[in-house]
Structure formats: C-alpha cells, structure tokens
Design an enzyme around this catalytic site. Structure first.
Site, mmCIF file in Angstrom:
data_model
loop_
_atom_site.group_PDB
_atom_site.id
_atom_site.type_symbol
_atom_site.label_atom_id
_atom_site.label_comp_id
_atom_site.label_asym_id
_atom_site.label_seq_id
_atom_site.Cartn_x
_atom_site.Cartn_y
_atom_site.Cartn_z
ATOM 1 C CE LYS A 84 -2.879 0.658 3.484
ATOM 2 N NZ LYS A 84 -2.976 2.073 3.916
ATOM 3 C CB SER A 85 3.921 2.350 1.832
ATOM 4 O OG SER A 85 3.367 2.352 3.310
ATOM 5 N NE ARG A 89 -5.498 8.481 10.809
ATOM 6 C CZ ARG A 89 -5.426 8.074 9.699
ATOM 7 N NH1 ARG A 89 -4.828 7.339 8.856
ATOM 8 N NH2 ARG A 89 -4.188 7.235 10.207
ATOM 9 C CB SER A 119 4.899 10.618 11.136
ATOM 10 O OG SER A 119 3.761 10.259 10.075
ATOM 11 C CD GLN A 136 0.440 8.352 6.857
ATOM 12 O OE1 GLN A 136 -0.522 9.932 7.745
ATOM 13 N NE2 GLN A 136 -0.350 7.174 6.238
ATOM 14 C CB SER A 185 9.149 7.200 10.161
ATOM 15 O OG SER A 185 9.210 7.628 8.780
ATOM 16 C CG ASP A 205 0.771 0.329 9.721
ATOM 17 O OD1 ASP A 205 0.160 1.085 10.470
ATOM 18 O OD2 ASP A 205 1.058 0.431 8.113
ATOM 19 C CE LYS A 219 -0.503 4.481 13.279
ATOM 20 N NZ LYS A 219 0.280 5.175 11.800
ATOM 21 N NE ARG A 240 -2.526 -1.569 8.280
ATOM 22 C CZ ARG A 240 -2.138 -1.892 7.145
ATOM 23 N NH1 ARG A 240 -2.444 -3.137 6.394
ATOM 24 N NH2 ARG A 240 -1.900 -0.833 6.237
HETATM 25 C C1 S3P Z 1 2.485 5.453 5.760
HETATM 26 C C2 S3P Z 1 3.007 5.691 7.026
HETATM 27 C C3 S3P Z 1 2.712 5.028 8.281
HETATM 28 C C4 S3P Z 1 2.018 3.685 8.457
HETATM 29 C C5 S3P Z 1 0.742 4.287 7.682
HETATM 30 C C6 S3P Z 1 1.065 4.160 5.813
HETATM 31 C C7 S3P Z 1 2.763 5.763 4.637
HETATM 32 O O1 S3P Z 1 1.682 6.072 8.915
HETATM 33 O O2 S3P Z 1 0.617 3.704 9.862
HETATM 34 O O3 S3P Z 1 -0.303 3.227 7.573
HETATM 35 O O4 S3P Z 1 2.737 5.084 3.761
HETATM 36 O O5 S3P Z 1 4.000 6.463 4.891
HETATM 37 P P1 S3P Z 1 2.955 7.685 9.953
HETATM 38 O O6 S3P Z 1 3.306 7.840 8.701
HETATM 39 O O7 S3P Z 1 2.071 8.161 10.389
HETATM 40 O O8 S3P Z 1 3.169 6.793 10.827
#
Ligand code: S3P
Length: 427
Positions: free
Chosen positions: A22-23, A120, A166, A168, A190, A313, A340, A386
């Site tokens: 997914k990422s 969120r 994070s 993201q 991360s 996750d 989350k 999840r």
């Molecule tokens: C992700 C980062 C993680 C993860 C999320 C996907 C990403 O979140 O929990 O499912 O693809 O960058 P955070 O960046 O908020 O930790």
C-alpha cells in the site's frame, strides 16, 4: 454495514500472493505525478485507499492510462487546480501526502475524507506546512479535514525537527519543500520508501550523523517505473494465522521486507515463530523475499521502542498472536496506534476481552497474557481494515468463532482477503 462470521476450520496451507504494498502503491502514483515523463507501474494495490490516490492525481490534471495490469502515469512536471473537492476516503496517506504536494502548488484545493479521516489529527502536517508559507485551514482548531490548501512559494532550506516519527509527515514535508530544498529529522527512522524512490528519480538526499535528512533543491524529477512488491502488512495476517493455527504452513512469495518496515518478522521470531525468509532478486529500490511460516507454539515477548515503530501497523495482529502464546506479551511505545484508522489500542483490547483474553490497556500499548480464546465473540471493526482482518485471524482459533461488524473496511487495503482466507482453509 457488513457483518462477517468466521469460525475455526482446521489448518491453513498453500501459497498466497498478497496484493501490492500500500505505501509503495500510493507513492508510485503520487511521486510519479510530479515527474516529467511516463512511468509504468505494475502490481499496484487495487484497494480503495490507493484508488483514492489515483483519482486524486487525475483530478489534479495528470493523465493515467490503465489496462488493468499496468498503469502509465504521464507526468508533465505540473499539476492543475482541481475543479472539485478531493475525497481521500479512509486514506490518511493520500490526504497527508497530498497536503504536502499541494502546499507547493499555486492554487486552491480542498481535501476531505470519511468520518474516520475527518476525525484524525492533521496538525502534525498542517503546522509545519504553514511554517513553510502555505495557507491551510480546516475545521475545529483549523487542522482537521476538510482541509483547504492554497499553496505557492515555499521558503527554501527550511528545517523541521519532527516530534513524532511518521513517514507520512516526513514525506509531506519533503514533497512540499522539494523545489527549494528542505531538511527533516525524526526521533526514530520511519519507513523510508519515499527517500528510496526520490533518489531513483534523481533527487539528492543525504542523512548526516545527527539524523538530519536533507533534500537538495530539486527542480524536476525523472519518472520511475515501479514493480510493486507484495504488502508486508497484508502478509502479516497470514504469518500470524500460520503461526497460531496447529498444522498450518503458508508460503508468501515476493513480499516487501524493507528493514524499516519488517519489525513483524523480528517480533514473531522473538515469540518463537518458525519464519523462513529467502531474499529474491527484485528490480526496484526495495528488498523483497519469499516468506514461509509454519505453526509452532509461541511464547510472550516484549515489543517496544524502535521495534514497535517498525511493526506499528502489524501490532493488532501481533496482539492476536500474543493472545494465543504462553506467558506475557508487553506492547509499549505504540501510542500512535490510537490515531490510526481507529483507536487500535482500544479496539484490540475490546476485541480480546470479548474473546476472554487477559489483557490490560495502557496509554501506549497493552499487556496480554496468553490463553485459549473463547468465542462466539462480537467484534466491532470501527471501520478499520486492520482490526477486521486481525480478528478474522483470531477467529481461526476461537471455538464458536467471531462476528465482525464493519468488515467492509477490509477493501481499503486487501480486497481479496476473504477469498484468500477461504482458499487456504480449504487446503
Ligand atoms: C504510512 C505510514 C505510517 C503507516 C501507514 C502508512 C505511509 O503512518 O501507519 O499505514 O505509507 O507513509 P505514519 O506516517 O502516520 O506513522
């Protein structure tokens, strides 16, 4: 709302090709939308979250051809103002990465999402983007979606020390500051998919001894073909299922095992699981491996610190493994789980309690004392994919089974999960 009933049905065996990561799927679309030229993406996850990113880049004027197997992103190096609100659905990755991208674009856009996403916290990304010079406004304290963004000229050479690790937020800031350069630092590393991809797209990214990640001014990005490996976070459900259901053995070919993500392998091994990881050649920037997991009785372990971040996750399904293991498992340093798609600490504790497990909730995790699970148990997934999948795995060893309300959320990240479950349970 879909209520899913799952009951134990003996060992699980066979091979599961889990869908694309997914990422990486989000990034293959969003980063290539910024490039100049055509990029081919194969193995994209066709889950609802990633489809939101696809719709979003199209709404921003990027042409994407899709023959159902390969997508071609035709980047022009420029985005255009969307005519309507961009709906990110349940996808925090879409919303946060887009907020960063749009902060550097001289037009107006509104990002929204479903009930969960609108609830969120977005201050972690909104506040630094404002400091860079972008105008963002949202509900309540000004940081909740729907978020209105009017970007433009971003201060070059900014530095941000992030309070929470994070990927993201890190990615949003790198993308916002890419033209003039930017530096970010996290308290822990991360997942680093963005850094790996940006480097392959021609960006100059360096990390110094103090942990500062510096992106040099990047006027343009080259397109990057991506072969998306299997999603380790989806594979984790099968790893735990094979580990806890007596007589099981599951093979998971071509799964992403990037070390910044692969904490679930270490956590399962710390619990005594039989996990064999065989690296395979992969053309892209990421480590890929075949993973085989066989049933073996597990024992409790401590999952905290950097390890907890590397399997954040996967903690809901690791909690299911812990619930069936002998002894105590402590999950700590995982307060991020509370923000989350649902409050995953509260949801896991409620679900395990319904299954008769001795579990104590803590602000940053939980303490689980393993023992037999007792169904039938009602579970509320609270719209969280999840949580729904973790308790479907628990149901494989809970006499009486589990009824999961809100199981339609599974489609956000793993639309074929139930078909795969049926297939491997049929032998
Ligand atoms: C992700 C980062 C993680 C993860 C999320 C996907 C990403 O979140 O929990 O499912 O693809 O960058 P955070 O960046 O908020 O930790």
């Amino acid at each position: 709302m879909t209520v899913l009933e799952v009951a134990p049905r003996g060992p699980l065996s066979g091979t599961i090709h889990v869908p694309g990561d997914k990422s990486i799927s989000h990034r293959a679309l969003l980063l290539n939308a910024l490039a100049t030229g055509d990029a081919r993406v194969r193995g994209l996850l066709r889950g609802e979250d990633v489809m939101r990113s696809l719709a979003a880049i199209r709404a921003l004027g990027v042409v994407v051809d899709d023959d159902g197997e390969t997508l071609v992103v035709h980047g022009t190096g420029a985005l255009t103002e969307p005519e309507d609100v961009v709906d990110c659905g349940n996808s925090g990755t879409t919303l946060r990465l887009l907020a960063g991208i749009l902060a550097a674009e001289p037009f107006h856009a509104v990002l929204t999402g479903d009930d969960s996403l609108r609830g969120r916290p977005m201050g972690r990304v909104v506040t630094p983007l404002r400091a860079l010079g972008a105008r963002l406004d949202g509900r309540q304290d000004g940081t909740r979606a729907p978020l209105a963004v009017r970007g433009g000229t971003i201060a070059p050479g900014a530095r941000f020390d992030l309070p929470v690790a994070s990927a993201q937020v890190k990615t949003a800031l790198l993308l916002a500051g890419r033209r003039g350069g930017i530096a970010v630092r996290e308290p822990d590393t991360s997942r680093d998919h963005t850094e790996r991809m940006l480097r392959r797209m021609g960006a100059d990214l360096a990390v110094d001894d103090a942990g500062w990640l510096t992106l040099a001014p990047t006027p343009s990005l080259a397109p990057l073909d991506v072969d998306v490996p299997g999603d380790l976070s989806s594979a984790a459900f099968w790893m735990v299922a094979a580990a806890i259901v007596p007589g099981s053995c599951l093979t998971l070919p071509r799964v992403l095992v990037n070390p910044t993500r692969a904490g679930v392998l270490d956590a399962l091994r710390a619990m005594g699981a039989d996990v064999v990881v065989t690296p395979v050649d992969a053309p892209g920037a990421e480590e890929v491996a075949d993973v085989v997991v066989r049933h073996r009785p597990l024992h409790g372990a401590r999952i905290d610190g950097a390890l907890a971040l590397r399997c954040l996750d996967e903690l809901p399904v690791l909690a299911i493994a812990a619930a069936t293991a002998s002894g105590r498992t402590v999950i700590a340093d995982a307060a991020e789980l509370r923000v989350k798609e649902s409050d995953r600490i509260a949801r896991v504790v409620a679900g395990l309690t319904a299954l008769g497990v001795d579990v104590v909730e803590r602000p940053d995790g939980m303490v689980i004392t393993g023992g037999p699970l007792v169904g039938p148990a009602p579970i509320d997934a609270h719209g969280d994919h999840r949580i729904a999948m973790a308790f479907a795995v628990a149901a494989c060893v809970a006499p009486g089974g589990v009824r999961i309300a809100g199981a339609e959320a599974i489609a956000t990240s793993y639309p074929t999960f139930l078909a795969d479950l049926d297939r491997v349970r049929a032998g």
